[in-house]
Design a protein around this motif. Structure first.
Motif, PDB file in Angstrom:
ATOM      1  N   LEU A  94       0.836  -1.205   0.000  1.00 49.49           N
ATOM      2  CA  LEU A  94       0.000   0.000   0.000  1.00 49.49           C
ATOM      3  C   LEU A  94       0.872   1.256   0.000  1.00 49.49           C
ATOM      4  CD1 LEU A  94      -2.625   1.652   0.429  1.00 49.49           C
ATOM      5  CD2 LEU A  94      -2.213   1.382   2.882  1.00 49.49           C
ATOM      6  N   ARG A 153       2.261   1.894  -3.253  1.00 52.87           N
ATOM      7  CA  ARG A 153       1.238   2.249  -4.229  1.00 52.87           C
ATOM      8  C   ARG A 153       0.796   3.700  -4.095  1.00 52.87           C
ATOM      9  NH1 ARG A 153      -1.914  -1.377  -2.849  1.00 52.87           N
ATOM     10  NH2 ARG A 153      -3.626  -0.274  -1.837  1.00 52.87           N
ATOM     11  N   ILE A 154       0.792   4.226  -2.880  1.00 53.93           N
ATOM     12  CA  ILE A 154       0.325   5.609  -2.690  1.00 53.93           C
ATOM     13  C   ILE A 154       1.485   6.599  -2.683  1.00 53.93           C
ATOM     14  CG2 ILE A 154      -1.752   4.865  -1.481  1.00 53.93           C
ATOM     15  CD1 ILE A 154      -0.459   5.544   1.158  1.00 53.93           C
ATOM     16  N   GLN A 179      -4.269   9.717   1.487  1.00 55.66           N
ATOM     17  CA  GLN A 179      -4.717   8.397   1.051  1.00 55.66           C
ATOM     18  C   GLN A 179      -4.519   7.360   2.151  1.00 55.66           C
ATOM     19  OE1 GLN A 179      -3.671   7.101  -3.041  1.00 55.66           O
ATOM     20  NE2 GLN A 179      -2.744   9.134  -3.259  1.00 55.66           N
ATOM     21  N   LEU A 180      -3.420   7.479   2.887  1.00 55.39           N
ATOM     22  CA  LEU A 180      -3.178   6.565   3.996  1.00 55.39           C
ATOM     23  C   LEU A 180      -4.274   6.700   5.051  1.00 55.39           C
ATOM     24  CD1 LEU A 180      -1.356   4.541   5.490  1.00 55.39           C
ATOM     25  CD2 LEU A 180      -0.100   6.496   6.419  1.00 55.39           C
ATOM     26  N   GLU A 228      -7.268   4.883   3.906  1.00 52.09           N
ATOM     27  CA  GLU A 228      -7.105   3.439   4.035  1.00 52.09           C
ATOM     28  C   GLU A 228      -7.251   2.989   5.486  1.00 52.09           C
ATOM     29  OE1 GLU A 228      -6.697   1.071   1.835  1.00 52.09           O
ATOM     30  OE2 GLU A 228      -6.521   2.279   0.006  1.00 52.09           O
ATOM     31  N   GLU A 275      -9.210   4.108   7.640  1.00 54.69           N
ATOM     32  CA  GLU A 275     -10.622   4.193   8.051  1.00 54.69           C
ATOM     33  C   GLU A 275     -11.237   2.817   8.262  1.00 54.69           C
ATOM     34  OE1 GLU A 275     -13.941   5.888   9.268  1.00 54.69           O
ATOM     35  OE2 GLU A 275     -12.666   7.292   8.177  1.00 54.69           O
ATOM     36  N   SER A 294      -9.471  -0.281   8.064  1.00 53.40           N
ATOM     37  CA  SER A 294      -8.461  -1.326   8.147  1.00 53.40           C
ATOM     38  C   SER A 294      -8.277  -1.794   9.581  1.00 53.40           C
ATOM     39  CB  SER A 294      -7.121  -0.807   7.609  1.00 53.40           C
ATOM     40  OG  SER A 294      -6.545   0.091   8.543  1.00 53.40           O
ATOM     41  N   TRP A 309      -5.268  -1.930  10.907  1.00 50.94           N
ATOM     42  CA  TRP A 309      -3.921  -1.498  11.245  1.00 50.94           C
ATOM     43  C   TRP A 309      -3.924  -0.715  12.557  1.00 50.94           C
ATOM     44  CZ3 TRP A 309      -3.046   0.844   5.753  1.00 50.94           C
ATOM     45  CH2 TRP A 309      -2.961  -0.205   4.828  1.00 50.94           C
ATOM     46  N   GLU A 367       0.195  -3.703  10.658  1.00 52.88           N
ATOM     47  CA  GLU A 367      -0.938  -4.458  10.122  1.00 52.88           C
ATOM     48  C   GLU A 367      -1.091  -5.680  11.019  1.00 52.88           C
ATOM     49  OE1 GLU A 367      -3.926  -6.227   8.188  1.00 52.88           O
ATOM     50  OE2 GLU A 367      -2.061  -7.312   8.361  1.00 52.88           O
TER      51      GLU A 367
END
Length: 519
Positions: free
Chosen positions: A10, A13-14, A37-38, A41, A43, A45, A47, A65
């Motif tokens: 991730l 990717r971001i 964006q993190l 994500e 929100e 997840s 993590w 994670e």
């Protein structure tokens, strides 16, 4: 290899850019868009937020994670001193963001709570660790507590000065009769400027400061600092020193859990248990003194190794201690479990839901009593625990009684760990009096600044320590995050709906550190 795993994939990717010389887990420098964006994500997840800290123009966060165990650090340049807040999606970030603002002047945008946290208008300076410290407010107003509306409500202010020998903290209760509707904490009274004091210090001097972050966790905080430094400088610790560190950590864990069990029972008006547990705790502290020359084993764990070896009679002393604990501890557990007046006070009192514990990323007895079974000794894990047999007890009731039982089971596990270590310690003792140090691995800083992070399991839960070692071998930055940061807010939830008289019981079953939190 990092890009193949979920969290790292991730971040790649971001737009996260890997930063060199960061160990043992990667750090990614994010753009503002990538940071946003993190947050999106996070929100939905699983993590966990492991920590959040600031520098004058940069903010950092450590994430895990929980399913895969991936760990990474992300950072964002803040040229204007602002960054998007993580607190809307990770409420455990809020107090850390407020502390970063008080110390470094970084402003969390759209935060859930912008009030000051460590700054009590008593420093004589604003933003003391920023590039541009400011003058204090000429007429600071009172701290604004959150409002509560409703018929028949009244407030009960407690502290910050308390009866007996205890650190300061203010608790503002809003109650309807005897039932607590809301508790709000005000901490920071024992802020000592630890992060500022560590800047520019030689590693050995900074290690002494780390050992004094929270006196009851001196071994754990020393170990966390040492492992972070060793990760940054790629230092290998001698095997015997690794086992000695674990031995000291387990002695510290047993001593504190015994003290907590007795203190919880005492707050339920059963002083007998406090007296008995205090005797057992004293036996552990005396054994630590005989083995390592200090009751709390302060300054015995150092970067590169340890500063004291076991004396020749050390293993026998420890096995005798374990035998005494195995003889005297179980009957006291039976008394606790069979005392109806105790059970009436502890069962169903101060419940913390599993979902809330997970949302705040709380560990230790607080987390494990509410179904969150993470233990840094196992995940991410570190030596020598991968070569030792032990279980991590987990319950789901989430009340005071469950937190007592987690401590009971952890005492039992730590006794077994001490026995294993005493019987299997590699190498031979180097001194007969416990004062001859093991040789330390030279700490060479290398070509430039290097960064490292560690997670260590204290008796309260996970300690995170992040360091930057400069080219000259001094500490450029150190952020130690005590488990109490993520547990103090849950105490507010635990007491809600209980009676005011049960607060001491709930508070002691958490036993959060004031000093470890306030730094």
């Amino acid at each position: 290899m990092y890009g193949e795993q979920p969290l790292f994939g991730l971040l790649n990717r971001i737009g996260g850019a890997p930063v060199a010389d960061h160990g043992p887990w990667p750090r990614y420098r994010m753009t503002r868009d990538g940071w946003l964006q993190l947050i999106a994500e996070l929100e939905g997840s699983a993590w966990s937020l492991l920590g959040l800290w600031g520098e004058p123009k940069e903010v950092y966060a450590a994430l895990r994670e929980d399913m895969s165990g991936d760990i990474a650090v992300v950072s964002l340049d803040c040229p204007q001193g602002r960054y998007p807040s993580l607190s809307p999606v990770r409420p455990s970030a809020n107090r850390l963001e407020r502390a970063a603002h008080d110390l470094y002047g970084l402003t969390a945008e759209r935060t859930t709570d912008p009030r000051p946290w460590l700054d009590h208008d008593a420093w004589g300076v604003r933003r003391p660790l920023s590039d541009r410290p400011g003058a204090p407010s000429p007429n600071p107003g009172p701290y604004t507590f959150l409002s509560v509306e409703g018929e028949g409500l009244h407030q009960i202010p407690v502290g910050p000065v308390h009866a007996g020998i205890i650190e300061p903290g203010h608790f503002r209760f809003t109650a309807n009769g005897e039932t607590v509707v809301r508790l709000e904490e005000r901490l920071g009274y024992v802020h000592r400027g630890v992060e500022g004091l560590m800047r520019g210090k030689p590693i050995a001097e900074a290690a002494r400061l780390a050992a004094r972050i929270s006196g009851d966790s001196t071994v754990a905080h020393s170990l966390a600092f040492a492992r972070a430094v060793e990760a940054a400088l790629d230092v290998r610790v001698p095997p015997r020193a690794v086992w000695l560190r674990a031995l000291m950590a387990e002695l510290e864990r047993v001593a504190n859990h015994l003290g907590d069990i007795g203190a919880i029972c005492n707050d339920a008006a059963f002083a007998f248990m406090l007296a008995e547990m205090s005797q057992l705790r004293e036996a552990v502290l005396r054994a630590a003194d005989l083995c390592f020359g200090h009751r709390l084993m302060m300054d015995r764990v150092v970067p590169g190794g340890v500063a004291a070896d076991l004396p020749e009679r050390g293993p026998a002393l420890l096995l005798d201690l374990c035998a005494e604990l195995r003889r005297r501890f179980p009957p006291l557990v039976t008394i606790y479990d069979g005392k109806a007046s105790l059970q009436d006070r502890t069962v169903g009192t101060g419940v913390v839901a599993t979902g809330l514990v997970s949302r705040f990323g709380a560990g230790g007895p607080v987390g494990r009593a509410s179904g969150r079974g993470l233990d840094a000794r196992r995940n991410p894990g570190y030596a020598p625990y991968d070569d030792l047999e032990f279980e991590v007890p987990v319950l789901t009731e989430g009340d005071v009684n469950a937190r007592v039982w987690i401590r009971i089971r952890e005492v039992e596990q730590s006794i077994a760990l001490i026995e294993q270590i005493a019987k299997r310690m590699p190498g031979l003792p180097r001194g007969l009096d416990g004062t001859t140090p093991l040789p330390l691995v030279p700490l060479a800083a290398g070509q430039g600044a290097r960064e490292g992070m560690s997670l260590v399991e204290s008796f309260r839960g996970e300690i995170l320590t992040w360091v930057r070692i400069e080219a000259d071998g001094t500490v450029g930055r150190c952020h130690p995050r005590d488990p109490s940061w993520f547990q103090w807010p849950l105490l507010e939830a635990a007491i809600e709906g209980n009676i005011v008289a049960d607060f001491p019981l709930c508070n002691k079953s958490f036993n959060c550190s004031y000093a470890g939190h306030d730094l």
